[in-house]
Each structure stands twice: as structure tokens, then as C-alpha cells.
Design a protein around this motif. Structure first.
Motif, PDB file in Angstrom:
ATOM      1  N   CYS A   1       0.703  -1.137  -0.144  1.00 40.46           N
ATOM      2  CA  CYS A   1      -0.038  -0.100   0.018  1.00 40.46           C
ATOM      3  C   CYS A   1       0.852   1.230   0.031  1.00 40.46           C
ATOM      4  O   CYS A   1       0.570   2.303  -0.711  1.00 40.46           O
TER       5      CYS A   1
ATOM      6  N   SER B   1       3.586   6.286  -1.340  1.00 43.27           N
ATOM      7  CA  SER B   1       2.125   5.577  -1.640  1.00 43.27           C
ATOM      8  C   SER B   1       1.772   5.277  -3.056  1.00 43.27           C
ATOM      9  O   SER B   1       1.773   6.022  -3.868  1.00 43.27           O
ATOM     10  N   LYS B   2       1.112   4.012  -3.115  1.00 42.50           N
ATOM     11  CA  LYS B   2       0.744   3.424  -4.598  1.00 42.50           C
ATOM     12  C   LYS B   2      -0.757   3.990  -4.692  1.00 42.50           C
ATOM     13  O   LYS B   2      -1.310   3.651  -5.698  1.00 42.50           O
ATOM     14  N   ARG B   3      -1.421   4.432  -3.584  1.00 38.04           N
ATOM     15  CA  ARG B   3      -2.898   4.850  -3.968  1.00 38.04           C
ATOM     16  C   ARG B   3      -2.953   6.228  -3.185  1.00 38.04           C
ATOM     17  O   ARG B   3      -2.537   6.519  -2.198  1.00 38.04           O
ATOM     18  N   ASP B   4      -3.719   6.787  -3.814  1.00 42.50           N
ATOM     19  CA  ASP B   4      -3.770   8.182  -3.624  1.00 42.50           C
ATOM     20  C   ASP B   4      -4.477   8.687  -2.118  1.00 42.50           C
ATOM     21  O   ASP B   4      -4.488   9.683  -1.515  1.00 42.50           O
ATOM     22  N   TYR B   5      -5.269   7.739  -1.723  1.00 36.36           N
ATOM     23  CA  TYR B   5      -5.842   7.835  -0.369  1.00 36.36           C
ATOM     24  C   TYR B   5      -5.074   7.360   0.644  1.00 36.36           C
ATOM     25  O   TYR B   5      -5.611   7.293   1.856  1.00 36.36           O
TER      26      TYR B   5
END
Length: 212
Positions: A60, A67-71
Motif C-alpha cells: 500500500c 504511496s501507491k494509492r492516493d488515499y
């Protein structure tokens, strides 16, 4: 951890309260963490041990902490004291997250320290702003409202988190979470900061900070 067991035994014998015992243990851990960061060999050993343990985290947060995910937040270049502190909060329920709350309970104190050291040594990568037109307003707002704690370049300090380069979506989620917190249940100063921010203020701050 041996030193933790010794401290716990001493405090129980001394008749200290559980809360005082926990605070004393936490102080000892922070002292150990500062000693590791100040020693080249100790820091390298912790880094290598952390590198072996972060495989799950990397899914994650990215192997390099970006981070691989913006959230989901970056951990790269974050202060190790802050990272360790968050492990403790997820572990004791002060912070709650479906994944992190469970993960924190599976890690030993040594593993938490090693992971914190590993990510603190990674390089944070700035991101393009999702709304370039708001960057200037966000910069002005940050310097007025936020720089006093998070630093002029948003790089944080000890237990104050680095905000520079964080995903804009995550920053928005975090600020709105503080905005919705009940001040009778939580003591963070971020409640007072976030409460007076408008939706556009939050969007502007996120638009600026993610580029830093």
C-alpha cells in the motif's frame, strides 16, 4: 523486548500506576529510537532489519515509502518518532484503521522501530497538483496556519508529521477527519485548526502540499 520487561517489572514493584508505567516505557523506547538514529551502525542495522519486514507495508505504502494509492499516506522521509508513535496509536485504539489496527498488534516494539527507521531514510517524491490554480492560495494558507508546527517546507519535526509530497486525496481525507472529530473525545490541536477550514481551504492546502 528485554528492556521493556525489566522496566515493567521495576515499575510494578515500585507501585506505579499502569498509565505511569506505559508512559515510562514509551519514554524509554523513544530514547532508544533517538540513540539508534544518532548512531550510524545502529541506524544501518535497524534499516536492514526494517527492509526485511516491510514487504506487507509496501503493498500500500510502496517499497520506497511513496504511496501507491492516493488515499494512503506516504511514509518516505517521515520522522521515525512520528511513525513509531502512530504504530502505538493504532495498537492501543487511539487511531483506527481496518488494516493498520490489526497490523500494529502483530509487530513487536523492535519491528516497529526498525520499520520506522527504514521508511524515515527513504526519499519522498513530490506529486503533480490536482488543481494547479489553487497552489498559490494553498501556500499562503499553509505558511499562515500550518508552518509553525510542520515547518516552513512542510517537512515536519519529530512527532509532527511531514506533509510535503503527501497525496492530495489523503491530505483532504485527513483534514476532514480532524474537522469532524469531537473535541470532548480527542485532544489533538488539529481539531481547532481544521474546524475553521472551508472545503476550498482544504482543497487549496492539498493542492499545494502534494507538490512539495
Amino acid at each position: 523486548m528485554i528492556f521493556g520487561l525489566r522496566v515493567r517489572h521495576f515499575l510494578v514493584v515500585a507501585g506505579m500506576s499502569f498509565s505511569a508505567m506505559v508512559q515510562a516505557e514509551s519514554t524509554d523506547v523513544m530514547s532508544e529510537l533517538r540513540a539508534i538514529m544518532a548512531d550510524d551502525q545502529g541506524r544501518q542495522a535497524a534499516y536492514e532489519a526494517g527492509q526485511e519486514r516491510i514487504r506487507f507495508c509496501g503493498y500500500c505504502h510502496g517499497k520506497d515509502g511513496n504511496s501507491k494509492r492516493d488515499y494512503i499516506p506516504n511514509l518516505a522521509a517521515q520522522h521515525p518518532q512520528y511513525l513509531f508513535d502512530q504504530f502505538e496509536k493504532f495498537g492501543n485504539g487511539t487511531r483506527e484503521d481496518y488494516v493498520m489496527s490489526k497490523l500494529a498488534k502483530t509487530l513487536s516494539v523492535d519491528e516497529q522501530i526498525n520499520i520506522a527507521v527504514y521508511f524515515s531514510q527513504q526519499k519522498a517524491k513530490a506529486r503533480p497538483s490536482p488543481n494547479p490554480a489553487l497552489v498559490d492560495a494553498g501556500e499562503s494558507l499553509f505558511k499562515t496556519r500550518c508552518a509553525g508546527c510542520h515547518g516552513q517546507k512542510a517537512q515536519g519535526f519529530q512527532n509532527m508529521p511531514r506533509l510535503a509530497g503527501q497525496p492530495a486525496e489523503y491530505l483532504g481525507i485527513a483534514l476532514n477527519r480532524f474537522k469532524q472529530m469531537d473535541p470532548t473525545q480527542h485532544s489533538t490541536p488539529m481539531i481547532g485548526i481544521a474546524t475553521v477550514l472551508s472545503d476550498e481551504d482544504i482543497e487549496s492546502l492539498a493542492a499545494y502540499l502534494t507538490t512539495q
